[in-house]
Design a protein around this motif. Structure first.
Motif, mmCIF file in Angstrom:
data_model
loop_
_atom_site.group_PDB
_atom_site.id
_atom_site.type_symbol
_atom_site.label_atom_id
_atom_site.label_comp_id
_atom_site.label_asym_id
_atom_site.label_seq_id
_atom_site.Cartn_x
_atom_site.Cartn_y
_atom_site.Cartn_z
ATOM 1 N N ALA A 95 0.827 -1.216 0.000
ATOM 2 C CA ALA A 95 0.000 0.000 0.000
ATOM 3 C C ALA A 95 0.857 1.259 0.000
ATOM 4 O O ALA A 95 0.405 2.309 -0.456
ATOM 5 C CB ALA A 95 -0.942 -0.005 1.202
ATOM 6 N N ASP A 96 2.094 1.151 0.488
ATOM 7 C CA ASP A 96 2.974 2.312 0.495
ATOM 8 C C ASP A 96 3.362 2.744 -0.916
ATOM 9 O O ASP A 96 3.679 3.905 -1.152
ATOM 10 C CB ASP A 96 4.242 2.021 1.310
ATOM 11 C CG ASP A 96 5.045 0.843 0.771
ATOM 12 O OD1 ASP A 96 4.439 -0.115 0.245
ATOM 13 O OD2 ASP A 96 6.281 0.869 0.897
ATOM 14 N N LYS A 138 -5.697 -3.274 -2.376
ATOM 15 C CA LYS A 138 -5.014 -2.218 -1.622
ATOM 16 C C LYS A 138 -3.501 -2.261 -1.840
ATOM 17 O O LYS A 138 -2.845 -1.219 -1.902
ATOM 18 C CB LYS A 138 -5.341 -2.358 -0.139
ATOM 19 C CG LYS A 138 -4.727 -1.296 0.735
ATOM 20 C CD LYS A 138 -5.112 -1.484 2.185
ATOM 21 C CE LYS A 138 -4.446 -0.441 3.057
ATOM 22 N NZ LYS A 138 -4.748 -0.640 4.476
ATOM 23 N N GLY A 164 -0.850 3.747 -4.735
ATOM 24 C CA GLY A 164 -1.850 4.722 -4.326
ATOM 25 C C GLY A 164 -3.141 4.592 -5.122
ATOM 26 O O GLY A 164 -3.223 3.848 -6.101
ATOM 27 N N SER A 165 -4.139 5.341 -4.722
ATOM 28 C CA SER A 165 -5.433 5.269 -5.396
ATOM 29 C C SER A 165 -5.341 5.715 -6.852
ATOM 30 O O SER A 165 -6.009 5.137 -7.722
ATOM 31 C CB SER A 165 -6.490 6.065 -4.640
ATOM 32 O OG SER A 165 -6.135 7.426 -4.571
ATOM 33 N N ASP A 166 -4.517 6.712 -7.152
ATOM 34 C CA ASP A 166 -4.347 7.128 -8.547
ATOM 35 C C ASP A 166 -3.718 6.011 -9.376
ATOM 36 O O ASP A 166 -4.100 5.799 -10.531
ATOM 37 C CB ASP A 166 -3.484 8.384 -8.646
ATOM 38 C CG ASP A 166 -4.182 9.629 -8.134
ATOM 39 O OD1 ASP A 166 -5.424 9.604 -7.977
ATOM 40 O OD2 ASP A 166 -3.487 10.639 -7.892
ATOM 41 N N ASP A 167 -2.758 5.295 -8.788
ATOM 42 C CA ASP A 167 -2.129 4.172 -9.480
ATOM 43 C C ASP A 167 -3.152 3.069 -9.736
ATOM 44 O O ASP A 167 -3.209 2.510 -10.835
ATOM 45 C CB ASP A 167 -0.972 3.602 -8.656
ATOM 46 C CG ASP A 167 0.087 4.628 -8.343
ATOM 47 O OD1 ASP A 167 0.498 5.362 -9.268
ATOM 48 O OD2 ASP A 167 0.507 4.710 -7.169
#
Length: 120
Positions: free
Chosen positions: A69-70, A89, A73-76
């Motif tokens: 998750a690090d 996630k 990201g949501s854009d990815d």
């Protein structure tokens, strides 16, 4: 699949349809982060570097690239999903009929490695 002792063994024991994707993901990791230590953890290939790791896993119809998750990201996730990949996630699923999104995974992996190096 039996409990593998090496990444070579894991790939050899995987279904024939999975092997090309697994090999490509392995090459992507080892070429992007050459200092990564390859091994088996939780019965799947893991690559440890600078206090972090990524992993790959074969399933019936897809391989999963676990990047964390690090790094994802949501854009990815939105970008990869728009390209037809399922994401979680911390993971990207690559169907065996799909091309590996090499440019996108390389970018994510390089950024994760750089962040880990800087955190040392």
């Amino acid at each position: 699949m039996s409990e593998p002792e090496t990444v070579d063994g894991y790939i050899a024991d995987a279904d024939e349809a999975a092997r090309p994707t697994l090999r490509e993901l392995r090459e992507l990791v080892t070429s992007t982060v050459p200092e990564a230590e390859e091994g088996i953890s939780y019965n799947v290939p893991f690559y440890r570097f600078h206090g972090t790791h990524v992993g790959i896993t074969a399933f019936t119809n897809h391989a999963t690239f676990g990047i964390g998750a690090d790094a994802l990201g949501s854009d990815d996730r939105d970008r990869l999903e728009a390209m037809g990949y399922d994401t979680g996630k911390e993971t990207i699923q690559i169907g065996y009929e799909q091309d590996v999104p090499t440019a996108e995974l390389t970018e994510l992996l390089a950024a994760k490695a750089e962040a880990a190096r800087n955190a040392e």
